[in-house]
Design a protein around this motif. Structure first.
Motif, mmCIF file in Angstrom:
data_model
loop_
_atom_site.group_PDB
_atom_site.id
_atom_site.type_symbol
_atom_site.label_atom_id
_atom_site.label_comp_id
_atom_site.label_asym_id
_atom_site.label_seq_id
_atom_site.Cartn_x
_atom_site.Cartn_y
_atom_site.Cartn_z
ATOM 1 N N ALA A 78 19.144 28.711 -14.110
ATOM 2 C CA ALA A 78 19.479 29.154 -15.466
ATOM 3 C C ALA A 78 20.600 28.298 -16.055
ATOM 4 O O ALA A 78 20.576 27.964 -17.246
ATOM 5 C CB ALA A 78 19.890 30.624 -15.441
ATOM 6 N N LEU A 79 21.567 27.940 -15.229
ATOM 7 C CA LEU A 79 22.678 27.099 -15.692
ATOM 8 C C LEU A 79 22.167 25.728 -16.139
ATOM 9 O O LEU A 79 22.594 25.205 -17.188
ATOM 10 C CB LEU A 79 23.700 26.944 -14.575
ATOM 11 N N ALA A 80 21.243 25.161 -15.373
ATOM 12 C CA ALA A 80 20.670 23.859 -15.755
ATOM 13 C C ALA A 80 19.936 23.962 -17.087
ATOM 14 O O ALA A 80 20.030 23.058 -17.938
ATOM 15 C CB ALA A 80 19.730 23.374 -14.661
ATOM 16 N N ALA A 81 19.213 25.062 -17.303
ATOM 17 C CA ALA A 81 18.494 25.252 -18.568
ATOM 18 C C ALA A 81 19.476 25.405 -19.725
ATOM 19 O O ALA A 81 19.247 24.865 -20.820
ATOM 20 C CB ALA A 81 17.591 26.478 -18.468
ATOM 21 N N LEU A 82 20.552 26.120 -19.512
ATOM 22 C CA LEU A 82 21.565 26.265 -20.569
ATOM 23 C C LEU A 82 22.141 24.908 -20.963
ATOM 24 O O LEU A 82 22.344 24.629 -22.154
ATOM 25 C CB LEU A 82 22.681 27.196 -20.097
ATOM 26 N N ARG A 83 22.388 24.073 -19.982
ATOM 27 C CA ARG A 83 23.023 22.772 -20.251
ATOM 28 C C ARG A 83 22.099 21.797 -20.965
ATOM 29 O O ARG A 83 22.543 20.760 -21.451
ATOM 30 C CB ARG A 83 23.540 22.185 -18.935
ATOM 31 N N ASP A 84 20.802 22.142 -21.050
ATOM 32 C CA ASP A 84 19.874 21.306 -21.810
ATOM 33 C C ASP A 84 20.059 21.465 -23.312
ATOM 34 O O ASP A 84 19.490 20.700 -24.098
ATOM 35 C CB ASP A 84 18.424 21.662 -21.446
ATOM 36 N N GLY A 85 20.797 22.475 -23.719
ATOM 37 C CA GLY A 85 21.034 22.716 -25.144
ATOM 38 C C GLY A 85 22.512 22.809 -25.444
ATOM 39 O O GLY A 85 23.358 22.508 -24.596
ATOM 40 N N ARG A 86 22.822 23.251 -26.661
ATOM 41 C CA ARG A 86 24.210 23.448 -27.075
ATOM 42 C C ARG A 86 24.372 24.919 -27.456
ATOM 43 O O ARG A 86 23.842 25.353 -28.489
ATOM 44 C CB ARG A 86 24.566 22.537 -28.259
ATOM 45 N N HIS A 87 25.068 25.660 -26.618
ATOM 46 C CA HIS A 87 25.139 27.111 -26.784
ATOM 47 C C HIS A 87 26.588 27.584 -26.735
ATOM 48 O O HIS A 87 27.405 27.025 -26.001
ATOM 49 C CB HIS A 87 24.317 27.817 -25.703
ATOM 50 N N ASP A 88 26.868 28.626 -27.524
ATOM 51 C CA ASP A 88 28.236 29.149 -27.558
ATOM 52 C C ASP A 88 28.354 30.545 -26.945
ATOM 53 O O ASP A 88 29.430 31.134 -26.945
ATOM 54 C CB ASP A 88 28.786 29.148 -28.986
ATOM 55 N N CYS A 89 27.251 31.082 -26.386
ATOM 56 C CA CYS A 89 27.294 32.390 -25.747
ATOM 57 C C CYS A 89 26.026 32.575 -24.935
ATOM 58 O O CYS A 89 25.057 31.813 -25.073
ATOM 59 C CB CYS A 89 27.439 33.510 -26.779
ATOM 60 N N VAL A 90 26.034 33.602 -24.074
ATOM 61 C CA VAL A 90 24.892 33.895 -23.203
ATOM 62 C C VAL A 90 24.507 35.359 -23.376
ATOM 63 O O VAL A 90 25.350 36.249 -23.266
ATOM 64 C CB VAL A 90 25.226 33.615 -21.722
ATOM 65 N N ILE A 91 23.212 35.606 -23.652
ATOM 66 C CA ILE A 91 22.689 36.973 -23.751
ATOM 67 C C ILE A 91 21.968 37.324 -22.462
ATOM 68 O O ILE A 91 21.102 36.572 -22.004
ATOM 69 C CB ILE A 91 21.707 37.112 -24.929
ATOM 70 N N GLY A 92 22.306 38.463 -21.868
ATOM 71 C CA GLY A 92 21.550 39.001 -20.748
ATOM 72 C C GLY A 92 20.689 40.152 -21.235
ATOM 73 O O GLY A 92 21.216 41.144 -21.750
ATOM 74 N N LEU A 93 19.369 40.019 -21.115
ATOM 75 C CA LEU A 93 18.423 41.020 -21.610
ATOM 76 C C LEU A 93 17.615 41.569 -20.451
ATOM 77 O O LEU A 93 16.887 40.814 -19.788
ATOM 78 C CB LEU A 93 17.486 40.387 -22.642
ATOM 79 N N GLY A 94 17.728 42.865 -20.172
ATOM 80 C CA GLY A 94 16.945 43.466 -19.106
ATOM 81 C C GLY A 94 17.780 44.438 -18.300
ATOM 82 O O GLY A 94 18.718 45.063 -18.811
ATOM 83 N N GLY A 95 17.439 44.565 -17.017
ATOM 84 C CA GLY A 95 18.207 45.416 -16.119
ATOM 85 C C GLY A 95 19.455 44.700 -15.633
ATOM 86 O O GLY A 95 19.889 43.690 -16.199
ATOM 87 N N GLY A 96 20.020 45.214 -14.543
ATOM 88 C CA GLY A 96 21.260 44.637 -14.042
ATOM 89 C C GLY A 96 21.123 43.199 -13.596
ATOM 90 O O GLY A 96 22.072 42.416 -13.712
ATOM 91 N N SER A 97 19.953 42.809 -13.108
ATOM 92 C CA SER A 97 19.801 41.446 -12.576
ATOM 93 C C SER A 97 19.917 40.373 -13.655
ATOM 94 O O SER A 97 20.685 39.410 -13.485
ATOM 95 C CB SER A 97 18.479 41.326 -11.821
ATOM 96 N N PRO A 98 19.189 40.458 -14.789
ATOM 97 C CA PRO A 98 19.395 39.453 -15.835
ATOM 98 C C PRO A 98 20.822 39.457 -16.395
ATOM 99 O O PRO A 98 21.374 38.389 -16.699
ATOM 100 C CB PRO A 98 18.371 39.850 -16.907
ATOM 101 N N ILE A 99 21.416 40.645 -16.515
ATOM 102 C CA ILE A 99 22.774 40.705 -17.073
ATOM 103 C C ILE A 99 23.767 40.103 -16.089
ATOM 104 O O ILE A 99 24.663 39.337 -16.479
ATOM 105 C CB ILE A 99 23.145 42.148 -17.466
ATOM 106 N N ASP A 100 23.619 40.404 -14.793
ATOM 107 C CA ASP A 100 24.507 39.807 -13.796
ATOM 108 C C ASP A 100 24.326 38.290 -13.745
ATOM 109 O O ASP A 100 25.297 37.541 -13.589
ATOM 110 C CB ASP A 100 24.233 40.412 -12.418
ATOM 111 N N THR A 101 23.082 37.825 -13.861
ATOM 112 C CA THR A 101 22.832 36.374 -13.896
ATOM 113 C C THR A 101 23.524 35.750 -15.093
ATOM 114 O O THR A 101 24.182 34.701 -14.974
ATOM 115 C CB THR A 101 21.320 36.097 -13.960
ATOM 116 N N ALA A 102 23.392 36.389 -16.249
ATOM 117 C CA ALA A 102 24.020 35.866 -17.468
ATOM 118 C C ALA A 102 25.531 35.779 -17.312
ATOM 119 O O ALA A 102 26.165 34.803 -17.757
ATOM 120 C CB ALA A 102 23.661 36.751 -18.656
ATOM 121 N N LYS A 103 26.134 36.768 -16.689
ATOM 122 C CA LYS A 103 27.589 36.755 -16.503
ATOM 123 C C LYS A 103 28.037 35.556 -15.671
ATOM 124 O O LYS A 103 29.007 34.870 -16.009
ATOM 125 C CB LYS A 103 28.041 38.059 -15.825
ATOM 126 N N MET A 104 27.330 35.318 -14.565
ATOM 127 C CA MET A 104 27.731 34.198 -13.703
ATOM 128 C C MET A 104 27.468 32.863 -14.384
ATOM 129 O O MET A 104 28.288 31.939 -14.306
ATOM 130 C CB MET A 104 26.986 34.287 -12.372
#
Length: 385
Positions: A78-104
């Motif tokens: 997920a981090l590699a995919a984020l770095r392919d663009g220019r982003h100023d925030c991360v949205i976690g959508l779903g249960g605890g797993s997507p949100i925990d992934t987004a936080k890290m």
């Protein structure tokens, strides 16, 4: 002094998802990176969220391959995919797993480090990218917490990571997103939230602020979870459990969890039992063992939850609480580890390591009664059947 960490921008209630673009603008954010799982992508929820953002002029890209009990490999992808663009925030959508992934991912996008280096006792207060949490289950409370849990797939360790950096900047808490949850997931995540509230209430780090949240959360979840399981379209029940999970999340994020969670994480890491379910397996017997450490607190919980009359003694109330937790597990179909089909030989062989990992997480130290490693092993054995 009590130091509190809470989400600064919250939209709470039915239809709150529609407020996402306005919440982003209020926080000064324009280019979100969205992290979710394959189910959200296939179910149409991701399309709905992306459409809301695109229609309001936001540039959004998505990573859709998060896994249950998010792993280091998943975070790195997920981090590699984020770095392919220019982003100023991360949205976690779903249960605890997507949100925990987004936080890290949000922290690693700014800081050159690893999840292993960030696990407790390290505290990550220096911020990463802002996190927006949109829960679609009512249980983990991750939208309200400064906690994330990432699994090291090499060592089978669930790494607890804490700090203000993981606190979502925006929480969108819309119970309508939970109306299609199946009964098993509803039961497990709801029991996870109940455990958050009860452990925050009895934690050695509890405060008057967290007490108020924990008590209201216990009352809501205990009263409404059975209806949410048996009648999934019941909006009143879904709303109450969702709000209770949010309250419980704020409570335990600031008061910490205790022995149930400490012992639950190794079960999830080694046997891949869903987190809420492993909590439910443990909750009655760990509560029974812990009663003597805070009999007044457990008695108050029993009275607030309505499982005993107001005039009952603390001892009677504590015993009633334990029996009510056992009965609730029977009611919502929580199996023992043995009945769930775990391998008994592997369970027995791993008990010393699981006890070591449980204690190393720090959570058991918050329990009213703090166990030794030998006592943790004995408790795992008690819970088995």
């Amino acid at each position: 002094m009590t130091a509190l960490v809470l989400p600064p921008f919250v939209r709470l209630g039915g239809g709150a998802l529609g407020e996402l673009p306005a919440a982003l603008r209020q926080a000064g954010l324009r280019a979100p990176f969205l992290i979710t799982d394959p189910f959200m992508a296939a179910s149409g929820v991701l399309e709905r969220v992306s459409g809301l953002l695109h229609d309001d002029g936001f540039d959004v890209r998505a990573f859709t391959e998060t896994v249950p009990d998010p792993t280091v490999a998943c975070v790195n992808a997920a981090l590699a995919a984020l770095r392919d663009g220019r982003h100023d925030c991360v949205i976690g959508l779903g249960g605890g797993s997507p949100i925990d992934t987004a936080k890290m991912v949000a922290v690693l996008a700014v800081h050159d480090t690893t999840p292993a280096a960030l696990k407790v006792p390290h505290v990550q207060d220096e911020p990463g990218l802002p996190v927006i949490a949109i829960p679609t289950t009512a249980g983990t409370g991750s939208e309200a917490t400064r906690v994330t849990v990432i699994t090291d797939e090499v060592s089978d360790e669930k790494m607890l990571c804490m700090g203000a950096a993981y606190q979502p900047r925006i929480a969108i808490v819309d119970y309508e997103l939970t109306l299609t949850m199946p009964a098993r997931l509803t039961a497990d995540t709801g029991t996870d939230a109940l455990t958050h509230a009860l452990e925050a209430w009895v934690s050695k780090k509890a405060s008057p602020f967290t007490d108020a949240l924990a008590l209201t959360a216990m009352k809501r979840i205990w009263a409404h979870l059975p209806t949410a399981c048996s009648d999934p379209g019941n909006r009143a029940a879904r709303e109450a459990v969702m709000q209770g999970a949010f309250e419980a999340g704020m409570a335990f994020s600031n008061a910490s969890v205790a022995l149930v969670h400490g012992m639950s994480r190794p079960i999830g890491a080694h046997f891949h039992v869903p987190h809420g379910l492993s909590n439910a397996m443990l909750l009655p017997e760990i509560t029974a063992w812990s009663l003597s450490g805070a009999p007044d607190r457990y008695a108050t919980a029993a009275r607030v939850m309505g499982v005993v009359a107001e005039g009952a003694s603390d001892a009677a109330a504590g015993e009633a609480l334990v029996e009510a937790l056992r009965e609730r597990n029977r009611e919502i179909g929580v199996p023992t580890p043995q009945a769930y089909g775990l391998n008994v030989a592997r369970w027995d062989n791993l008990l010393p390591l699981m006890a070591e990992q449980a204690l190393a997480s720090g959570s058991p130290a918050n329990n009213p009664r703090v166990p030794t490693a030998e006592e943790v092993v004995a408790l795992y054995r008690r819970v088995w059947a």
